[in-house]
Design an enzyme around this catalytic site. Structure first.
Site, short mmCIF file in Angstrom:
data_model
loop_
_atom_site.label_atom_id
_atom_site.label_comp_id
_atom_site.label_asym_id
_atom_site.label_seq_id
_atom_site.Cartn_x
_atom_site.Cartn_y
_atom_site.Cartn_z
N GLU A 1 -2.47 -8.99 3.17
CA GLU A 1 -2.87 -9.50 4.49
C GLU A 1 -4.38 -9.42 4.72
O GLU A 1 -4.89 -9.98 5.69
CB GLU A 1 -2.11 -8.73 5.59
CG GLU A 1 -2.58 -7.32 5.86
CD GLU A 1 -2.10 -6.28 4.87
OE1 GLU A 1 -2.39 -5.09 5.11
OE2 GLU A 1 -1.44 -6.64 3.86
N CYS B 1 0.84 -1.20 0.00
CA CYS B 1 0.00 0.00 0.00
C CYS B 1 0.89 1.26 0.00
O CYS B 1 1.62 1.48 -0.95
CB CYS B 1 -0.99 -0.03 1.16
SG CYS B 1 -2.35 1.14 0.96
N HIS C 1 -3.80 -4.86 -0.23
CA HIS C 1 -3.37 -5.44 1.05
C HIS C 1 -3.39 -6.97 0.98
O HIS C 1 -4.46 -7.57 1.15
CB HIS C 1 -4.28 -4.95 2.18
CG HIS C 1 -4.08 -3.52 2.52
ND1 HIS C 1 -3.13 -3.10 3.41
CD2 HIS C 1 -4.72 -2.40 2.08
CE1 HIS C 1 -3.19 -1.78 3.53
NE2 HIS C 1 -4.13 -1.34 2.71
#
Length: 204
Positions: A183, A79, A181
């Site tokens: 994650e 990001c 992202h």
């Protein structure tokens, strides 16, 4: 071990949790020597380009990151962390970035039906295959951002369609960036992190 670089830019807990889930040893650190000695580095981030660069400089992490990359240590920017890899950012004011990948971080201009920030799940389009991008064509990942990385085509690996083609992943050598992202992107995102661990020679 992977060092997740700590510069108060947020989202570190989720990144560490995802790395733990795939069985990769990782530590959050702002220690320049640990960064120089890491097997792999992740530069996460949520926030503004100028304040992020100021914080990296304040913590004496810019030279540590550049030393590690020069020594061949793989680096993944996520990001804001991906945006910081570029030569400069135009958020609020022109600000020098890390200069690890040629390009400029520019604002996404709002258009009818395409609000800014660009937020939500988007489908990926593969431009160039490498160790991180293999198998990503047609997969969906989660974005939250208002700026995009304007890079030469040679460094553009994956895109997503919004009001314009959004660079979703970029790379130069062992320096990689993901605008979305991983994650927060389910099994697809975990797969990207596994691939990065393999680049770092940490995968079981």
């Amino acid at each position: 071990m992977i060092i997740v670089i700590d510069y108060d830019a947020g989202n570190t807990a989720n990144v560490l949790r995802a790395l733990k889930k795939i069985g990769v040893e990782a530590e959050l650190s702002a220690d320049p020597e640990k960064i120089r000695q890491a097997q792999g580095l992740i530069l996460p981030g949520v926030g503004a380009f100028p304040s992020a660069m100021r914080e990296l400089e304040k913590r004496q992490l810019i030279s540590a990151i550049k030393d590690a990359v020069a020594a061949g240590t793989p680096l993944l920017g996520i990001c804001l962390g991906m945006q910081l890899l570029l030569e400069q950012g135009l958020e609020h004011q022109a600000t020098h970035g890390l200069g690890l990948i040629p390009g400029t971080c520019r604002p996404i201009l709002p258009e009818a039906g395409y609000p800014v920030p660009h937020m939500g799940w988007n489908t990926l389009h593969l431009e160039q295959e490498n160790q991180l991008t293999s198998g990503l064509e047609g997969e969906s990942v989660y974005f939250v951002h208002s700026y995009f990385t304007d890079v030469p085509k040679d460094y553009l690996d994956v895109t997503a369609s919004y009001s314009r083609e959004i660079p979703a992943m970029i790379s130069k050598g062992k320096v990689y960036g993901a605008q979305f992202h991983p994650e927060k992107s389910g099994e697809v995102g975990l797969g990207i992190l596994r691939n990065f661990a393999q680049v770092c020679q940490l995968e079981n």
